[in-house]
Design an enzyme around this catalytic site. Structure first.
Site, mmCIF file in Angstrom:
data_model
loop_
_atom_site.group_PDB
_atom_site.id
_atom_site.type_symbol
_atom_site.label_atom_id
_atom_site.label_comp_id
_atom_site.label_asym_id
_atom_site.label_seq_id
_atom_site.Cartn_x
_atom_site.Cartn_y
_atom_site.Cartn_z
ATOM 1 N N PHE A 13 27.267 12.046 42.050
ATOM 2 C CA PHE A 13 26.828 11.223 43.192
ATOM 3 C C PHE A 13 27.894 10.180 43.558
ATOM 4 N N LEU A 83 34.305 8.104 35.826
ATOM 5 C CA LEU A 83 32.891 8.043 36.222
ATOM 6 C C LEU A 83 32.038 9.086 35.511
ATOM 7 N N ALA A 84 32.658 10.097 34.893
ATOM 8 C CA ALA A 84 31.868 11.177 34.292
ATOM 9 C C ALA A 84 30.923 10.602 33.252
ATOM 10 N N THR A 136 27.599 0.156 34.038
ATOM 11 C CA THR A 136 26.301 -0.145 34.625
ATOM 12 C C THR A 136 25.794 -1.524 34.213
ATOM 13 N N ASP A 137 24.921 -2.085 35.044
ATOM 14 C CA ASP A 137 24.300 -3.367 34.665
ATOM 15 C C ASP A 137 23.281 -3.195 33.542
ATOM 16 N N GLU A 138 22.899 -1.928 33.248
ATOM 17 C CA GLU A 138 21.867 -1.714 32.231
ATOM 18 C C GLU A 138 22.328 -2.132 30.834
ATOM 19 N N TYR A 161 20.505 5.807 27.132
ATOM 20 C CA TYR A 161 21.556 5.805 28.170
ATOM 21 C C TYR A 161 22.342 4.501 28.130
ATOM 22 N N LYS A 165 26.305 3.715 27.237
ATOM 23 C CA LYS A 165 27.246 3.081 28.178
ATOM 24 C C LYS A 165 27.808 1.794 27.549
ATOM 25 N N LEU A 201 14.934 7.674 41.520
ATOM 26 C CA LEU A 201 13.764 7.241 42.299
ATOM 27 C C LEU A 201 13.852 7.578 43.794
ATOM 28 N N PRO A 216 5.341 9.696 41.721
ATOM 29 C CA PRO A 216 4.964 9.143 40.410
ATOM 30 C C PRO A 216 5.599 7.772 40.143
ATOM 31 N N TYR A 218 6.058 4.633 37.874
ATOM 32 C CA TYR A 218 5.871 4.362 36.447
ATOM 33 C C TYR A 218 5.169 3.015 36.227
HETATM 34 P P1 NAD Z 1 25.836 11.663 38.252
HETATM 35 O O1 NAD Z 1 24.917 12.076 37.161
HETATM 36 O O2 NAD Z 1 25.427 11.873 39.667
HETATM 37 O O3 NAD Z 1 27.253 12.398 38.078
HETATM 38 C C1 NAD Z 1 27.887 12.497 36.841
HETATM 39 C C2 NAD Z 1 29.041 13.483 36.985
HETATM 40 O O4 NAD Z 1 29.699 13.561 35.698
HETATM 41 C C3 NAD Z 1 28.602 14.895 37.348
HETATM 42 O O5 NAD Z 1 29.453 15.438 38.334
HETATM 43 C C4 NAD Z 1 28.727 15.672 36.038
HETATM 44 O O6 NAD Z 1 29.032 17.043 36.216
HETATM 45 C C5 NAD Z 1 29.882 14.931 35.370
HETATM 46 N N1 NAD Z 1 29.835 15.065 33.903
HETATM 47 C C6 NAD Z 1 28.767 14.884 33.090
HETATM 48 N N2 NAD Z 1 29.103 15.151 31.818
HETATM 49 C C7 NAD Z 1 30.423 15.496 31.824
HETATM 50 C C8 NAD Z 1 31.347 15.873 30.829
HETATM 51 N N3 NAD Z 1 30.981 15.993 29.544
HETATM 52 N N4 NAD Z 1 32.629 16.126 31.188
HETATM 53 C C9 NAD Z 1 33.010 16.025 32.493
HETATM 54 N N5 NAD Z 1 32.161 15.708 33.488
HETATM 55 C C10 NAD Z 1 30.889 15.435 33.160
HETATM 56 O O7 NAD Z 1 26.171 10.135 37.970
HETATM 57 P P2 NAD Z 1 26.358 8.925 38.993
HETATM 58 O O8 NAD Z 1 25.037 8.361 39.305
HETATM 59 O O9 NAD Z 1 27.268 9.344 40.069
HETATM 60 O O10 NAD Z 1 27.117 7.879 38.023
HETATM 61 C C11 NAD Z 1 28.535 7.906 37.906
HETATM 62 C C12 NAD Z 1 28.955 6.796 36.955
HETATM 63 O O11 NAD Z 1 28.528 5.540 37.475
HETATM 64 C C13 NAD Z 1 28.355 6.906 35.563
HETATM 65 O O12 NAD Z 1 29.321 6.499 34.632
HETATM 66 C C14 NAD Z 1 27.187 5.924 35.591
HETATM 67 O O13 NAD Z 1 26.923 5.413 34.307
HETATM 68 C C15 NAD Z 1 27.732 4.854 36.509
HETATM 69 N N6 NAD Z 1 26.725 4.079 37.265
HETATM 70 C C16 NAD Z 1 25.760 4.720 37.988
HETATM 71 C C17 NAD Z 1 24.859 3.961 38.749
HETATM 72 C C18 NAD Z 1 23.789 4.608 39.596
HETATM 73 O O14 NAD Z 1 22.936 3.899 40.135
HETATM 74 N N7 NAD Z 1 23.782 5.912 39.766
HETATM 75 C C19 NAD Z 1 24.955 2.564 38.742
HETATM 76 C C20 NAD Z 1 25.941 1.957 37.957
HETATM 77 C C21 NAD Z 1 26.834 2.726 37.242
HETATM 78 O O1 DAU Z 2 21.067 -0.101 37.120
HETATM 79 C C1 DAU Z 2 22.029 0.919 37.192
HETATM 80 C C2 DAU Z 2 21.410 2.231 36.748
HETATM 81 O O2 DAU Z 2 20.513 2.636 37.784
HETATM 82 C C3 DAU Z 2 22.434 3.319 36.491
HETATM 83 O O3 DAU Z 2 23.262 2.928 35.428
HETATM 84 C C4 DAU Z 2 21.759 4.651 36.166
HETATM 85 O O4 DAU Z 2 22.718 5.668 36.025
HETATM 86 C C5 DAU Z 2 20.812 4.987 37.304
HETATM 87 O O5 DAU Z 2 20.099 6.176 36.990
HETATM 88 C C6 DAU Z 2 19.830 3.853 37.572
HETATM 89 O O6 DAU Z 2 18.900 3.709 36.479
HETATM 90 P P1 DAU Z 2 17.347 3.430 36.733
HETATM 91 O O7 DAU Z 2 16.587 3.886 35.552
HETATM 92 O O8 DAU Z 2 17.112 2.045 37.203
HETATM 93 O O9 DAU Z 2 17.112 4.419 37.997
HETATM 94 P P2 DAU Z 2 15.903 5.407 38.363
HETATM 95 O O10 DAU Z 2 16.136 5.861 39.766
HETATM 96 O O11 DAU Z 2 15.662 6.424 37.326
HETATM 97 O O12 DAU Z 2 14.642 4.424 38.377
HETATM 98 C C7 DAU Z 2 14.576 3.299 39.228
HETATM 99 C C8 DAU Z 2 13.273 2.587 38.951
HETATM 100 O O13 DAU Z 2 12.177 3.417 39.403
HETATM 101 C C9 DAU Z 2 13.005 2.334 37.468
HETATM 102 O O14 DAU Z 2 12.292 1.100 37.326
HETATM 103 C C10 DAU Z 2 12.100 3.496 37.053
HETATM 104 C C11 DAU Z 2 11.303 3.771 38.311
HETATM 105 N N1 DAU Z 2 10.883 5.178 38.532
HETATM 106 C C12 DAU Z 2 11.846 6.144 38.468
HETATM 107 C C13 DAU Z 2 11.523 7.469 38.685
HETATM 108 C C14 DAU Z 2 12.571 8.552 38.589
HETATM 109 C C15 DAU Z 2 9.567 5.491 38.835
HETATM 110 O O15 DAU Z 2 8.695 4.583 38.918
HETATM 111 N N2 DAU Z 2 9.238 6.797 39.029
HETATM 112 C C16 DAU Z 2 10.162 7.816 38.970
HETATM 113 O O16 DAU Z 2 9.781 9.006 39.151
#
Ligand code: NAD
Ligand code: DAU
Length: 354
Positions: A13, A83-84, A136-138, A161, A165, A201, A216, A218
């Site tokens: 993503f 980012l992977a 991530t902020d998590e 997770y 991280k 979400l 759904p 949570y």
């Molecule tokens: P995503 O799950 O959409 O994409 C992850 C990508 O990494 C995929 O293309 C997958 O094929 C690749 N990947 C997974 N395992 C691998 C491996 N072993 N070797 C090579 N490639 C691999 O993730 P995203 O949401 O785009 O997040 C990207 C980065 O940003 C992550 O490090 C995540 O922790 C961080 N991040 C995400 C969010 C968010 O809200 N999505 C917020 C803050 C930080």
């Molecule tokens: O804060 C950054 C993080 O945000 C990233 O590091 C993660 O990669 C990313 O997945 C995201 O984590 P969250 O757990 O916050 O995201 P998610 O979309 O899974 O959930 C957002 C909120 O919604 C969380 O409070 C859980 C809730 N939720 C999620 C899903 C999937 C629901 O209530 N129902 C659902 O079905």
């Protein structure tokens, strides 16, 4: 001489937005996207730029130490944007080891390979190997009703997770402190936007609203997240990559806190308007379900450092970003259908297995 950048996870993503930003904005850079193509990696995300002359894709699993070493030795990057990752909290609860392999061991494999190149090139004054780790902020844990995560907030991860991280962040800092490897880290809040896998979400609920399936929520739905449009994250990464200080951490966030239930109701209202459905129709799909174990109550980022030092701030409001996101999913039904049916794996086979 052109700059060679290795971007990991570029078919995911956020990675796909970062790859597009760098490939299109910097034609002089050579971009190598290394991605294992797990369930979350979708080459269709980069269909529009895959034929650019400054872009190359290499399927690579970062857990495979030998493959990582070969990749670094053949490409010899000037910089890595990492980012992977395994990125979904719910999956980490079911399968923590996958997160240790990719997020911890995969990151250390990259650090080792980067360190070797950096040592080789150290005496070359043109070389400036930078290891930019996207996090991530998590890692900071959970906030109560008030307060914000700053760059100095103590790490306190709760999910497998976020623990993985946090471990990867610690390793990146350790390679800087122990070996002097030039690194930078950014910790970002929740992203949303086009191309997000419909397990998270916002895209999951957009998908379910389209198909009139239950939404759904949570627990009590009063969990708070700070949402940022993915293209604003890619802009921030671009700025930090070019102007961030080595050894530093930057927090990135949207100043945009929403309780989950309020966000879901806004999404329902917007979707009813866009789909021409009667007001209140989609809200009837909301279903409160069992809570996520270890669910963090509230995240909120203090992004004043990146704003002050690099002049970054989000460019779109949440209402604008959410509207753009919904439009994207409604216009790209083929993408959504391919992802939910598994068809996107075939695109990969057609393009890369010939
Ligand atoms: P995503 O799950 O959409 O994409 C992850 C990508 O990494 C995929 O293309 C997958 O094929 C690749 N990947 C997974 N395992 C691998 C491996 N072993 N070797 C090579 N490639 C691999 O993730 P995203 O949401 O785009 O997040 C990207 C980065 O940003 C992550 O490090 C995540 O922790 C961080 N991040 C995400 C969010 C968010 O809200 N999505 C917020 C803050 C930080
Ligand atoms: O804060 C950054 C993080 O945000 C990233 O590091 C993660 O990669 C990313 O997945 C995201 O984590 P969250 O757990 O916050 O995201 P998610 O979309 O899974 O959930 C957002 C909120 O919604 C969380 O409070 C859980 C809730 N939720 C999620 C899903 C999937 C629901 O209530 N129902 C659902 O079905």
């Amino acid at each position: 001489m052109s700059v060679k950048i290795l971007i990991t996870g570029g078919c995911g993503f956020i990675g796909s937005h970062v790859v597009r930003q760098f490939v299109m904005k910097y034609p002089d850079y050579q971009i190598l996207n290394a991605d294992a193509l797990t369930y979350a990696g979708n080459p269709e995300n980069l269909r529009d730029i895959e034929h650019y002359p400054n872009y190359v894709f290499r399927q690579t699993n970062i857990v495979d130490e030998k493959a990582v070493e070969e990749l670094f030795q053949s490409f010899r990057p000037d910089a890595v944007i990492h980012l992977a990752a395994e990125s979904h909290v719910d999956r980490s609860i079911l399968s923590p080891l996958d997160f240790v392999y990719t997020n911890v061991i995969g990151t250390v494999n990259l650090l080792n390979a980067a360190k070797r190149i950096w040592i080789d090139e150290k005496n070359n004054s043109a070389s400036r190997l930078l290891f930019y780790h996207i996090s991530t902020d998590e890692v900071y844990g959970a906030l109560g009703e008030t307060g914000y995560f700053t760059e100095d907030t103590k790490y306190d991860p709760h999910s497998p997770y976020s623990a993985s991280k946090a471990a990867s962040d610690h390793f990146v800092r350790a390679y800087h402190d122990t070996y002097g490897l030039p690194v930078v880290i950014s910790n970002c809040s929740n992203n949303y936007g086009p191309n997000q896998f419909p397990e998270k979400l916002i895209p999951l609920f957009i998908h379910n609203i389209i198909h009139k399936k239950p939404l759904p929520v949570y627990g009590d739905g009063l969990y708070t997240r700070d949402w940022l449009y993915v293209k604003d994250h890619a802009e921030a990464i671009d700025l930090i990559f070019h102007r961030g200080k080595t050894g530093e951490t930057y927090n990135i966030g949207g100043h945009n806190e929403w309780k989950n239930i309020d966000l879901v109701k806004l999404l329902c209202r917007l979707m009813d308007q866009k789909l021409g459905r009667p007001k209140g129709e989609s809200e009837k799909l909301i279903t409160f379900v069992k809570d996520r174990p270890g669910h963090d109550r509230r995240y909120a980022i203090d992004a004043s450092k990146i704003q002050r030092e690099l002049g970054w701030k989000p460019s779109v409001t949440f209402e604008e970003g959410l509207s753009l996101t919904i439009d994207w999913y409604l216009e790209n039904t083929e993408w959504l259908q391919h992802v939910t049916s598994g068809e996107y794996m075939k695109y990969y086979q057609k393009q890369y297995e010939q």
